[in-house]
Structure formats: C-alpha cells, structure tokens
Design an enzyme around this catalytic site. Structure first.
Site, PDB file in Angstrom:
ATOM      1  N   HIS B  68      -1.168   7.405   0.678  1.00  0.00           N
ATOM      2  CA  HIS B  68      -0.692   8.650   0.181  1.00  0.00           C
ATOM      3  C   HIS B  68      -1.678   9.785   0.208  1.00  0.00           C
ATOM      4  CE1 HIS B  68       2.137  10.258  -3.099  1.00  0.00           C
ATOM      5  NE2 HIS B  68       1.786  11.397  -2.405  1.00  0.00           N
ATOM      6  N   HIS B  70      -2.008  14.281   1.374  1.00  0.00           N
ATOM      7  CA  HIS B  70      -1.594  15.516   1.928  1.00  0.00           C
ATOM      8  C   HIS B  70      -2.807  16.220   2.671  1.00  0.00           C
ATOM      9  CE1 HIS B  70       1.941  15.200  -0.512  1.00  0.00           C
ATOM     10  NE2 HIS B  70       1.223  14.389  -1.399  1.00  0.00           N
ATOM     11  N   ARG B  72      -1.962  18.758   4.910  1.00  0.00           N
ATOM     12  CA  ARG B  72      -1.924  20.255   4.865  1.00  0.00           C
ATOM     13  C   ARG B  72      -1.685  20.894   6.040  1.00  0.00           C
ATOM     14  NH1 ARG B  72       0.094  19.574  -0.055  1.00  0.00           N
ATOM     15  NH2 ARG B  72      -1.393  19.495  -1.810  1.00  0.00           N
ATOM     16  N   ASN B 102       5.061  16.941   3.732  1.00  0.00           N
ATOM     17  CA  ASN B 102       5.583  18.186   3.146  1.00  0.00           C
ATOM     18  C   ASN B 102       4.357  19.305   3.584  1.00  0.00           C
ATOM     19  OD1 ASN B 102       3.208  16.950   1.605  1.00  0.00           O
ATOM     20  ND2 ASN B 102       3.732  18.080  -0.077  1.00  0.00           N
ATOM     21  N   ASP B 160       8.355  13.325   0.048  1.00  0.00           N
ATOM     22  CA  ASP B 160       7.189  13.585  -1.127  1.00  0.00           C
ATOM     23  C   ASP B 160       7.214  14.962  -1.593  1.00  0.00           C
ATOM     24  OD1 ASP B 160       5.413  11.949  -2.665  1.00  0.00           O
ATOM     25  OD2 ASP B 160       4.039  13.520  -2.126  1.00  0.00           O
ATOM     26  N   HIS B 187       9.322  10.277  -4.169  1.00  0.00           N
ATOM     27  CA  HIS B 187       8.711  10.783  -5.350  1.00  0.00           C
ATOM     28  C   HIS B 187       9.507  10.588  -6.394  1.00  0.00           C
ATOM     29  CE1 HIS B 187       6.234  13.984  -7.432  1.00  0.00           C
ATOM     30  NE2 HIS B 187       7.281  14.104  -7.909  1.00  0.00           N
ATOM     31  N   ASP B 313      -2.900  10.130  -3.602  1.00  0.00           N
ATOM     32  CA  ASP B 313      -2.186  11.223  -3.503  1.00  0.00           C
ATOM     33  C   ASP B 313      -3.269  12.508  -3.531  1.00  0.00           C
ATOM     34  OD1 ASP B 313      -0.249  13.055  -3.858  1.00  0.00           O
ATOM     35  OD2 ASP B 313       0.203  12.721  -5.835  1.00  0.00           O
ATOM     36  N   HIS B 317      -5.738  21.998  -3.029  1.00  0.00           N
ATOM     37  CA  HIS B 317      -5.219  23.374  -3.046  1.00  0.00           C
ATOM     38  C   HIS B 317      -6.489  24.117  -3.264  1.00  0.00           C
ATOM     39  CE1 HIS B 317      -1.207  22.365  -3.766  1.00  0.00           C
ATOM     40  NE2 HIS B 317      -1.453  21.394  -4.535  1.00  0.00           N
TER      41      HIS B 317
END
Lengths: 306, 434
Positions: B68, B70, B72, B102, B160, B187, B313, B317
């Site tokens: 899991h 991300h 980006r 995502n 997700d 999710h 996860d 950011h």
C-alpha cells in the site's frame, strides 16, 4: 501576578488567575466607554489588524472599538474567501501583516486551530476571535464579566448552556471559563448536538430542558444555526423551539433571579421567546457592552508584555 | 551492475520467515538466490569475481514488500515521483511496493499501468506493482477493464481514497474479480458518516473542535465488505484497519473461513489521536489516528494474525499543503522510511517475535497479493535487505529520500536501521554511500 502570554488562543490553557487578570483589566476600562471622550492613550502607536476570514459584524466591530478607544491604529482585513480558495496560505497572509510591523493580530477563521497554528509561526500577538467549532475566548470572558457583575461571583453558580453544543465555539470557551471559575455547568440539547465525551470537560449532559433548567442561576442560550436544518440534527425549527426554546413558562423553574444570556445574534422565537429577550432577566446587551471592555483589557495586557 | 556477478553475504543472522532463522551466508548468482547455508564463505572464497558483503552483526532478510503506497505519478509529481518513491522504498528496506491507482489520471487502463511500470524500470530501484482501479475513474459507477488491467501487470484492484459506496457495484466488482482470483482492496469508509471530518471523533476532537470521523464510518464498510466477500467468494483485502470493531470483525470472518486479509499501518499502532492536539496536519491521515483502545486492538490483531501484514499507506504531500489549516490540509503521511523501526518496536515490547515481525513485512504481504517475493528461498530473484537492528537514529524529515516531508515522527529516535538493500542481486541502496 502579571499576564505573560504572547497570545490568547483559548481558555482551555488559561488558569483561573489569568482569566481574573483579564477581567480586572476589563473592569478598569469599563468606564472609558461611558466618557464623553471615549479614549485613553494606552495603545497609542500600536497597530491592531482584524483579520476576519468569516463574516462577522459584531465581534469585528467590538474589537475595532476596543482598539480605537485604546488609541491604537486599526486595520480591518476581511478576505472574502479562505486561503485555500485564494491560493495564499494563512501563514503567508500573516507574514505579510507581520512585515507591515503590526503588533496585534485578531483572527476569525472557520478552521479549528487556525489561531494556534498562526501564533506558533508568528511574532505577532494573536487573539483568537473564533476558530471553527473550537474556541471564542473573548466572548466567554465577556460572559464571565457579565455574570460576575450581576451575581457578584461565579463560584458555585448553577449554569445551563443550551442548544447546539457540538458546533459552538462559544460553548467550548464558556465551559472552560465557567468550570475553572468554580461554577457547576450543565449542558442541554438533543443528542445530535452534544459531541462525544463532552462530560470529560467537567459538565453534566441533559436532554430534557424542563428538568435541566430547574434551579439554574444562569441560562446561556446558544444561537441555532438555522442553515443546519436538513442535516438531520433536528427535524424542524418548530420542534426545536418547542423542546429547547427558552420561554417564560420554562423560566419559572429556574432560580428567581436567573440571568438569561445569549452570544447573539438572537433568533427571536426560536432559541428565546420574544418576551424573554426583552424581559428583565435578559442581560444580552450587557454582554455586548462588556465585550468591548474585555477586549480593551486583553489588548492592554498583551501590549504590556515586554 | 551486471547480473552475472556472484555476491556472497556473509556472517549475518538470516531470517527468512518459515524457512530459516539463524546464522548463515547467502549466495547470489545471476540475480537469483542460489544458496542459504552456514559457512558458504570457505566453499566460495576462491571463486573469481565474487563480491562479498560483510553482514556481521546485521540481520539478513528478504526484501520488504509493501502492499500500500501512493507514488503520485502521473499527475502529482510535485508530491512524489515513481523514482523518488522507489528511492524512499529501498532506503526503508522495501524492494517491492504496490502503488494505489489514485493518480491523475486514475490508473484504470492498460496505458497508465504500462506507464507506471516503465517509470519504475527507468528508476531502477524497487519493484513497483500497480494496483488497478475497481471502477472507471474510481467514480464508483462502472467497472474498469479489470481483465485488461491484470494482463497489463496489475496485482490487485482498489478505488483507494474513494470508497466504493454503491454496494451493488462492489458486489459486481468482487464477483468479476473472482474469475481472475484477484484481491479486491476497499478503503473502508462510509463517506456520508465521515463527511467533513478531519480526525477521529472522540474526546480529543470534542475538545479541539475539529469535525470528527467516527469509528463506525470504517466499521460499517468493513462489515459490508465481509458480507459481500462471503456472498461472492471473492478475495477481500482490508487496508489500514484502525478500530477495535474492525479487528473483531476480521477475526470473526477469518474464523468462518471467509477469504479476507488485513493490513495495519505503523502509525495506527504507534500513535493515538492525542498527536493531533497541536493541530499539526502531519498527524492527519485517513483512517485517522484513533484511541489507545484501538491501538491495543490493532496490536492484538497483529499478534494473533487477524492482521496479516504491515503496510505503510505511504502518502506524500507537499509542505505547503500540510501547512494549510488542519481541516483544509490533505490526508496522509509518508511511511516507507520509518516502517521498519516502528514495527521493530512491537518486538521490543514483546508483542511479536523478530521472525513474526519480519514475516509481516515480507512473506505475508507477498502471499496476500500473490507476489513471487518476500522470501530468499534458492531460485527466487535476489531481493535482500540488510538491517542493523541495534542502530539508533533520529528522524530528520529533510534527510529522507521521499520528495515529501509529511511525517509525524520527526525528531523521534528510532531503533533499527536499513543498511543495504538489493533488488534482483543489485545493490540499490547502501547507507554508507548516501
């Protein structure tokens, strides 16, 4: 003892002694507003910026009058939208104001914690004029001053705070202020408007207003945000007013000399019946008058810091 | 580095969960594990071109697998790229990562999947396994071309970040995916119950005046998804389980033989909602940090294998996004470079054995998504992580490899540090060279 803080962000972190200090300072300024020339030179040469990200007339005006009566220069800055929409972060906005050599920043913002985040990252003295559902400390201090004025003291009074506790910064600040000053606080509202674990703040939780009003010395009615209807918090304004509105019949169960308070603006006929708003027990306009004094006292103490 | 090189990792404590736990040397030939035995050094010391890695005092484990993350890319390269994300992965000991769809555009097509795989190959660090979308655009309406996504290289499907709210769509997705034996990852969040919320709903949110996300928002969807897995027979993987009730329901479902697996994130067993008190948006993620009672339940779930895997996860950011007001800041924290020491804390506490902890970072996540990794059995591709279990270090966000800095663990002293990471027999991270 003197007031040592750079900022006033909330009452959760304040001791009862610190609150008493602000109230004393406020009392010493009360008479200024009654003079023909309503001005003292306490903050001459200082700059106060009112940064209001949420529409507000009375709080902003109250801060503005307080600063002007202390002879400070006041600038009102009311960005119509939040920083997110505007594309400038709150911190950048604050840094700009800091660069213009302001001294006190009064912040109203829709996000809980906005004042705290800003204060941590700025040299400015920050006064929280309401952050989301979190705190509105100067309102609660005005309420405290009003109660002290009318009742002589706060300790051991029975106080009911009624309405939408979940979404109210006034309620949170008042709970901290009143419990620290030794009052017994009961909160009253439908379960949809009482946030989880509220009792941990030292209050008792009630849903039946008729029972909960019994014997109270002060009843503080919260403003109902009418736009919340339709979000399943209450079925209708009619039912809300029937169950949680303050009427003269309900008031008969309270102590004889009960004070009726409201942070304004009042929805007449919803949270308070028309005749009660204008009745002898209501001290709503005293709260407003004391708001100016409290803000004067607070700004004076913050400016004396160094 | 050429793959025909022979590498001998000598003198380390090898933990290959279920296969080996003790002193051994590891021989790598042509990018594959060829032997795990004690005293290989004597046998091979005269072999020409043998590179030796001294692992004395170190743990030698299969490369970690994270189901899991991300990354980006495409779309939000200012937060993380596949190159920076995979550099963070190998610095944290992860040699295989599964990236959520995502991105922008959403990974709901062969072309995006192939793009991700090409970027990962170009980066040349960790193996990156894309997770495809369940529905087109992750809008929760029409099924994505799941067969094609699988064919292009996806290892699971998930929307997700955007829960599949329509239960009929979720039922159909599970039914359809079961034809391919593909894990479905949802999710779990009822977005009506969580609407407007920024942190766990409880005593702390009440005091702070921050709109809350109740535990029930997660639990009603865990319950729904388990019921649908039972109905359809589909494999269900539950990401970032965070509440007492979720752990209890997964335990009960497993007891009845429903094909459900679950993961826990290090932050959910290391922090509570008290971390939000300073309004630091680096403590904001979804699901949110819960209460001590929930932390204990997640730990117990890891101990009794209700929770199969530790996953990060990892959700980068940018600094300016996390500097926004708490409710306006985006959800998510980075986790790849702090996951191992936080998991090792569970060993220090006596909750897991070291082998169990390593299993939740290697063998178990590989099993959950059917990846041929997470072990160093002879014959498999040589993904190996070397760890100094006693080294302590202080988390300095500026020195992490991720492009983003959003960690709530800044300033924490961590015990356990990744020293060297190999993928396919190549050294892709060496702490002494960074």
């Amino acid at each position: 003892m003197s007031f040592k803080r750079k900022d006033l962000l909330g009452l959760a972190a304040l001791s009862s002694e610190e609150m008493a200090l602000i109230l004393e300072a406020a009392e010493s300024f009360q008479e200024v507003s009654g003079r023909e020339i309503k001005k003292v030179p306490a903050l001459r040469g200082k700059t106060v910026v009112n940064l209001f990200f949420e529409p507000s007339t009375r709080t902003r005006t109250s801060f503005e009058l307080a600063a002007k009566r202390l002879s400070a220069d006041v600038v009102n800055f009311s960005p119509s939208s939040s920083s997110v929409v505007k594309g400038e972060t709150l911190l950048d906005t604050a840094r700009n104001i800091e660069s213009m050599q302001a001294d006190i920043l009064v912040l109203r913002h829709s996000s809980a914690g906005a004042a705290e985040t800003l204060a941590r990252n700025s040299r400015l003295s920050v006064i929280n004029a309401g952050d989301g559902w979190h705190e509105h400390p100067t309102q609660a201090l005005s309420d405290l001053l009003t109660i002290r004025e009318k009742k002589g003291q706060v300790r051991d009074l029975q106080v009911a705070i009624v309405g939408d506790l979940a979404h109210s910064r006034v309620a949170r600040s008042n709970i901290h202020a009143l419990t620290k000053m030794g009052a017994n606080v009961r909160v009253v509202g439908p379960p949809t408007m009482i946030p989880l674990s509220l009792h941990r703040l030292g209050v008792t939780v009630h849903h039946d207003f008729d029972k909960a009003i019994s014997g109270v010395d002060v009843v503080l009615m919260l403003r109902l945000q009418l736009e919340r209807q339709g979000r399943s918090l209450f079925p209708s304004i009619r039912e809300y007013a029937r169950l949680y509105g303050l009427t003269s019949e309900r008031m008969e169960r309270a102590a004889k000399d009960v004070l009726v308070m409201h942070p304004g603006p009042v929805n007449r006929g919803v949270e308070i019946a028309h005749d009660v708003v204008d009745g002898a027990s209501a001290v709503i306009l005293d709260q407003v008058a004391n708001g100016v004094a409290v803000r004067m006292g607070l700004m004076y103490l913050l400016s004396q810091r160094n | 580095m050429a793959n025909d090189m022979k590498i001998l990792i000598t003198g380390g404590h090898v933990i290959d969960p279920g296969q080996w736990n003790g002193m051994a040397d590891v021989l790598i030939e042509e990018g594959k594990i060829s032997a795990v035995e004690p005293n290989l050094r004597q046998k091979f010391q005269k072999v020409k071109g043998l590179k030796t890695i001294d692992a004395q005092g170190l743990l030698v484990c299969p490369g970690f697998v994270d189901v899991h993350v991300h990354f980006r890319e495409p779309g939000f390269e200012y937060k993380e790229t596949i190159a920076t994300g995979s550099a963070a992965a190998v610095a944290g000991g992860f040699t295989s990562v599964c990236c959520m769809p995502n991105t922008h555009p959403v990974n709901d097509s062969r072309s995006i999947t192939e793009f991700i795989l090409a970027q990962a190959a170009a980066a040349g660090k960790a193996r990156v396994f894309p997770i495809g979308a369940i529905t087109k655009g992750s809008k929760g309406e029409e099924l994505a071309e799941i067969g094609e996504l699988l064919d292009a290289g996806c290892v699971a499907i998930s929307d997700d970040g955007a829960p599949v709210m329509n239960s009929l769509v979720m039922r159909r997705a599970m039914e359809y995916a079961s034809a391919f034996h593909l894990p479905v990852v949802d999710h779990c969040e009822d977005s009506m119950l969580s609407r407007g919320g920024s942190m766990h709903e409880g005593a702390v949110s009440t005091e702070l005046g921050i709109p809350g996300i109740p535990k029930a928002a997660e639990e009603v969807m865990v319950a729904r998804n388990i019921a649908l897995a039972e109905l359809t027979g589909s494999r269900l993987h539950l990401p970032h389980v965070s509440t007492v009730g979720s752990v209890r329901m997964v335990r009960e479902a497993k007891g009845r033989g429903i094909p459900v697996t679950a993961e826990a994130c290090p932050h959910h067993f290391s922090l509570t909602d008290e971390a939000v008190r300073s309004y630091d948006a680096n403590a904001k993620m979804n699901p949110p940090l819960r209460t001590d009672e929930d932390v204990q339940a997640v730990k117990e779930g890891l101990r009794d294998n209700t929770i199969d895997v530790v996953a990060t996860d990892h959700a980068p950011h940018a600094v300016q996004e996390k500097q926004l007001e708490f409710d306006a800041a985006p959800f998510g924290i980075i986790g790849l470079e702090t996951a191992f020491p936080l998991t090792l804390n569970l060993v220090e506490e006596g909750l897991l054995s070291l082998e169990q902890a390593i299993a939740k970072l290697t063998r178990e996540p590989a099993r959950v998504f059917d990846l041929p990794h997470g072990t160093i059995l002879p014959g498999v591709e040589a993904d190996v992580t070397l760890i100094d279990p006693n080294a302590t270090w202080v988390v300095d966000p500026a020195r992490l490899h991720s492009l983003s800095r959003n960690t709530p663990f800044a300033g924490w002293t961590m015990k356990g540090r990744v020293v060297t990471t190999l993928v396919n027999g190549n050294v892709v991270y060496d702490r002494n060279e960074t």
